[in-house]
Design a protein around this motif. Structure first.
Motif, PDB file in Angstrom:
ATOM      1  N   LYS A 261       0.019  -2.514  55.518  1.00 37.25           N
ATOM      2  CA  LYS A 261      -0.652  -3.327  54.498  1.00 37.25           C
ATOM      3  C   LYS A 261       0.217  -3.448  53.250  1.00 37.25           C
ATOM      4  O   LYS A 261       0.596  -2.452  52.628  1.00 37.25           O
ATOM      5  N   VAL A 262       0.544  -4.690  52.886  1.00 35.24           N
ATOM      6  CA  VAL A 262       1.406  -4.963  51.725  1.00 35.24           C
ATOM      7  C   VAL A 262       0.697  -4.582  50.436  1.00 35.24           C
ATOM      8  O   VAL A 262      -0.495  -4.851  50.266  1.00 35.24           O
ATOM      9  N   TYR A 263       1.426  -3.922  49.522  1.00 31.05           N
ATOM     10  CA  TYR A 263       0.862  -3.703  48.189  1.00 31.05           C
ATOM     11  C   TYR A 263       1.782  -4.188  47.072  1.00 31.05           C
ATOM     12  O   TYR A 263       1.377  -4.234  45.905  1.00 31.05           O
ATOM     13  N   ALA A 264       3.008  -4.591  47.401  1.00 32.43           N
ATOM     14  CA  ALA A 264       3.905  -5.163  46.380  1.00 32.43           C
ATOM     15  C   ALA A 264       4.930  -6.055  47.051  1.00 32.43           C
ATOM     16  O   ALA A 264       5.382  -5.777  48.172  1.00 32.43           O
ATOM     17  N   ASN A 265       5.289  -7.133  46.359  1.00 36.93           N
ATOM     18  CA  ASN A 265       6.301  -8.071  46.851  1.00 36.93           C
ATOM     19  C   ASN A 265       7.132  -8.508  45.655  1.00 36.93           C
ATOM     20  O   ASN A 265       6.634  -9.187  44.757  1.00 36.93           O
TER      21      ASN A 265
ATOM     22  N   ALA B  48       4.898  -1.707  51.621  1.00 38.28           N
ATOM     23  CA  ALA B  48       3.623  -1.675  52.328  1.00 38.28           C
ATOM     24  C   ALA B  48       3.259  -0.241  52.674  1.00 38.28           C
ATOM     25  O   ALA B  48       4.115   0.646  52.708  1.00 38.28           O
ATOM     26  N   ARG B  49       1.963  -0.015  52.945  1.00 37.10           N
ATOM     27  CA  ARG B  49       1.489   1.294  53.404  1.00 37.10           C
ATOM     28  C   ARG B  49       1.676   1.352  54.916  1.00 37.10           C
ATOM     29  O   ARG B  49       1.212   0.488  55.653  1.00 37.10           O
TER      30      ARG B  49
ATOM     31  N   THR C 187       4.729   4.932  51.948  1.00 31.93           N
ATOM     32  CA  THR C 187       5.307   3.623  51.654  1.00 31.93           C
ATOM     33  C   THR C 187       6.486   3.323  52.563  1.00 31.93           C
ATOM     34  O   THR C 187       7.315   4.195  52.830  1.00 31.93           O
TER      35      THR C 187
ATOM     36  N   PRO D 278      -0.099  -9.142  48.321  1.00 22.71           N
ATOM     37  CA  PRO D 278      -0.727  -7.820  48.337  1.00 22.71           C
ATOM     38  C   PRO D 278      -2.058  -7.868  49.087  1.00 22.71           C
ATOM     39  O   PRO D 278      -2.858  -8.785  48.911  1.00 22.71           O
ATOM     40  N   GLY D 279      -2.284  -6.867  49.945  1.00 24.15           N
ATOM     41  CA  GLY D 279      -3.481  -6.824  50.764  1.00 24.15           C
ATOM     42  C   GLY D 279      -3.290  -7.412  52.143  1.00 24.15           C
ATOM     43  O   GLY D 279      -4.089  -7.178  53.056  1.00 24.15           O
ATOM     44  N   GLU D 280      -2.230  -8.174  52.341  1.00 30.76           N
ATOM     45  CA  GLU D 280      -1.958  -8.791  53.644  1.00 30.76           C
ATOM     46  C   GLU D 280      -1.447  -7.745  54.632  1.00 30.76           C
ATOM     47  O   GLU D 280      -0.708  -6.833  54.262  1.00 30.76           O
ATOM     48  N   THR D 281      -1.826  -7.883  55.884  1.00 35.56           N
ATOM     49  CA  THR D 281      -1.333  -7.007  56.939  1.00 35.56           C
ATOM     50  C   THR D 281      -0.128  -7.657  57.615  1.00 35.56           C
ATOM     51  O   THR D 281      -0.198  -8.830  58.028  1.00 35.56           O
TER      52      THR D 281
END
Length: 375
Positions: free
Chosen positions: A310-314, A325-326, A331, A344-347
């Motif tokens: 799961k993305v949390y930063a780009n 991503a997690r 990370t 962010p939030g995208e899988t």
């Protein structure tokens, strides 16, 4: 290999030796530098790199061990008798002298003609872009200009060894990038031998033939920039070298028919054909309770069929994208050389090739595999 010019033999440096709390800054350091080589001492603050440089120059006494220059023991000699030139991080220019006089100071002992001295000063001033401040005094110029004047004073000398302590730390990035190439060409063209201390990986990679990575006073690895990145000797070097740092995950192995599974946290299971690993490596992994796998961010592929993360930063940095991503409980960072539009939030799907894995012992951190074969 060229003739060894500098040989450090089991060098130790202990500050406050007789106190209740001695500090061992350098521990059993063995290092040799070849004639005409540029070596970087790289590490974070307090790793022992500056203490090492100052012991070579003679400004710090060794607690034990030997320093040889051209086969001659020099560790008991005064600095002036070692034929070593040093550019200090703190500049150490003579305030009553102009910049030109500071740079030329060492040449006067060589009894060169005034015209020859003036010519050499002009050449090095042009190289470092300080021609317009030669008539000024150190107190009237900026820290970056003082640093270049100190560097010029060291490089102009006819010495066996040139020691450069954070030689460009005060310069703005654009000027630093320009001067790196010029300084390396100057050193190589004249066959000089140089050691530089830096905490900047870019500077070390750009200038040095070999890099000595230090931490806690201990030499972690002494190798070419390419080998430090592709074949790190231990987990510290693997995670210290590279930007962004190497991604690392605790793992366990299990055999599954013709496959080898690497089990990570949160139920993530990386499955590879057993043939992707040497027989010796498979045996080592299967006999280990836990080990650590590492993969460089540039080798982390984002693919539709990969393991979910799961993305949390780009971050778009102008020439590359860093996607964080997690994954497997922590990370993972992937670097791409184009725009990656992952919100962010995208899988996303993560793919890690067996040929890109570095594997380290969980207890000692020692590397025992790169790309599927024993190190």
């Amino acid at each position: 290999m060229s003739e060894v010019l500098l040989d450090l033999q089991r060098i130790n440096k202990i500050y406050n030796e007789t106190s209740r709390h001695p500090v061992r800054a350098v521990k059993d350091l063995n290092l040799n530098v070849a004639q005409g080589e540029i070596v970087a001492l790289l590490g974070s603050s307090g790793c022992g790199k500056t203490s090492t440089l100052r012991m070579i120059a003679g400004f710090e006494a060794v607690s034990s061990g030997q320093i040889l220059i051209k086969g001659r023991p020099v560790h008991a000699l005064a600095p002036a008798r070692r034929n070593v030139a040093m550019a200090f991080e703190g500049y150490s220019l003579y305030p009553p002298l102009t910049v030109e006089e500071n740079i030329a100071f060492a040449l006067k002992s060589e009894r060169l003609a005034k015209d020859e001295i003036r010519k050499k000063v002009a050449e090095i001033a042009h190289l470092l872009e300080i021609e317009d401040i030669l008539e000024r005094y150190p107190g009237s110029i900026s820290g970056g200009q003082q640093q270049r004047a100190s560097l010029a004073r060291a490089l102009i000398r006819d010495a066996d060894l040139h020691l450069l302590d954070e030689p460009m730390g005060q310069l703005e990035p654009q000027l630093r990038a320009l001067l790196r190439g010029r300084i390396k060409h100057f050193i190589k063209e004249r066959g000089l031998t140089a050691i530089l201390v830096t905490h900047d990986q870019t500077e070390a990679n750009a200038l040095a033939d070999r890099i000595a990575v230090m931490e806690g006073g201990v030499l972690q690895q002494f190798d070419s920039p390419l080998h430090l990145k592709d074949r790190p000797a231990n987990l510290f070097t693997g995670t210290f070298i590279g930007e962004p740092p190497m991604n690392v995950f605790p793992a366990q192995a299990e055999a599954d028919g013709d496959n080898l599974k690497l089990n990570l946290a949160d139920g993530v299971c990386l499955t590879y054909p057993a043939s992707a690993f040497s027989d010796d490596l498979k045996a080592r992994l299967l006999s280990s309770d836990t080990f650590v796998i590492g993969v460089r961010p540039h080798a982390v592929k984002i693919t539709p069929g990969g393991h979910p993360a799961k993305v949390y930063a780009n971050q778009w940095l102008g020439d590359q994208t860093h996607v964080a991503a997690r994954f497997a409980g922590q990370t993972i960072v992937s670097v791409r050389h184009d725009r990656a539009h992952h919100a962010p939030g995208e899988t996303i799907g993560i793919d890690l090739a067996a040929s890109d894995l570095h594997i380290f012992a969980a207890d000692s951190g020692r590397a025992f595999s790169h790309g599927g074969a024993l190190a």
